[in-house]
Scaffold this motif. Structure first.
Motif, short mmCIF file in Angstrom:
data_model
loop_
_atom_site.label_atom_id
_atom_site.label_comp_id
_atom_site.label_asym_id
_atom_site.label_seq_id
_atom_site.Cartn_x
_atom_site.Cartn_y
_atom_site.Cartn_z
N ARG A 52 -78.55 -38.57 33.14
CA ARG A 52 -77.56 -37.67 32.53
C ARG A 52 -76.16 -38.25 32.58
NH1 ARG A 52 -80.30 -32.37 35.10
NH2 ARG A 52 -81.77 -31.98 33.42
N ARG A 66 -90.26 -30.27 29.64
CA ARG A 66 -88.99 -29.67 29.20
C ARG A 66 -87.81 -30.58 29.49
NH1 ARG A 66 -89.61 -25.16 31.69
NH2 ARG A 66 -88.49 -25.71 33.58
N VAL A 67 -87.77 -31.14 30.69
CA VAL A 67 -86.67 -32.02 31.06
C VAL A 67 -86.71 -33.30 30.24
CG1 VAL A 67 -85.63 -33.33 32.96
CG2 VAL A 67 -86.51 -31.05 33.38
N SER A 94 -87.90 -33.63 27.23
CA SER A 94 -87.48 -33.27 25.89
C SER A 94 -85.97 -33.16 25.80
CB SER A 94 -88.13 -31.94 25.50
OG SER A 94 -87.67 -31.51 24.25
N ARG A 95 -85.35 -32.56 26.78
CA ARG A 95 -83.89 -32.41 26.77
C ARG A 95 -83.18 -33.75 26.91
NH1 ARG A 95 -83.57 -26.83 30.39
NH2 ARG A 95 -84.35 -25.50 28.72
N LEU A 138 -83.51 -35.53 23.54
CA LEU A 138 -82.61 -34.93 22.56
C LEU A 138 -81.17 -35.38 22.81
CD1 LEU A 138 -82.23 -32.91 20.23
CD2 LEU A 138 -81.92 -31.13 21.96
N ALA A 139 -80.76 -35.40 24.07
CA ALA A 139 -79.41 -35.84 24.40
C ALA A 139 -79.21 -37.31 24.05
CB ALA A 139 -79.14 -35.61 25.89
N LYS A 188 -78.83 -37.53 20.25
CA LYS A 188 -77.51 -37.05 19.82
C LYS A 188 -76.42 -38.07 20.15
CE LYS A 188 -78.10 -32.05 19.79
NZ LYS A 188 -77.67 -30.77 20.35
#
Length: 94
Positions: free
Chosen positions: A36, A73-74, A76-77, A80-81, A84
């Motif tokens: 992140r 879920r993590v 996927s996020r 996606l980040a 982007k």
């Protein structure tokens, strides 16, 4: 204090599994945090930490340390980040 041999064995198993799960979760949190953080920086350099985080999530889910749906879920996020950030970098470059 365990009153039966089976209760004593279950306690030993609990201690072993708790220690293993704690180590896996700690490593997982660190890896995801690094991914992140990398996503906030240069997008071209963040693909490697994201891949490492995805691998760590899969490993933790396969061992039963975290639920499979949480890992999905993590992942996927993070994907996606990454997408982007890459799209924003391409737009800014052109």
């Amino acid at each position: 204090m365990a009153n039966h041999a089976s209760a004593d064995k279950r306690n030993r198993q609990r201690i072993t599994r708790t220690a293993r799960n704690r180590a896996i979760k700690s490593e997982l949190r660190t890896t995801v945090k690094k991914a992140r953080t990398a996503l906030k920086g240069v997008p071209q350099e963040s693909a490697t930490p994201v891949a490492a985080a995805v691998s760590a999530l899969d490993r933790a889910a396969s061992k039963g340390t975290i639920p499979a749906k949480r890992a999905s879920r993590v992942k996927s996020r993070l994907a996606l980040a990454l997408h982007k950030a890459s799209a924003a970098a391409k737009t800014a470059a052109s």
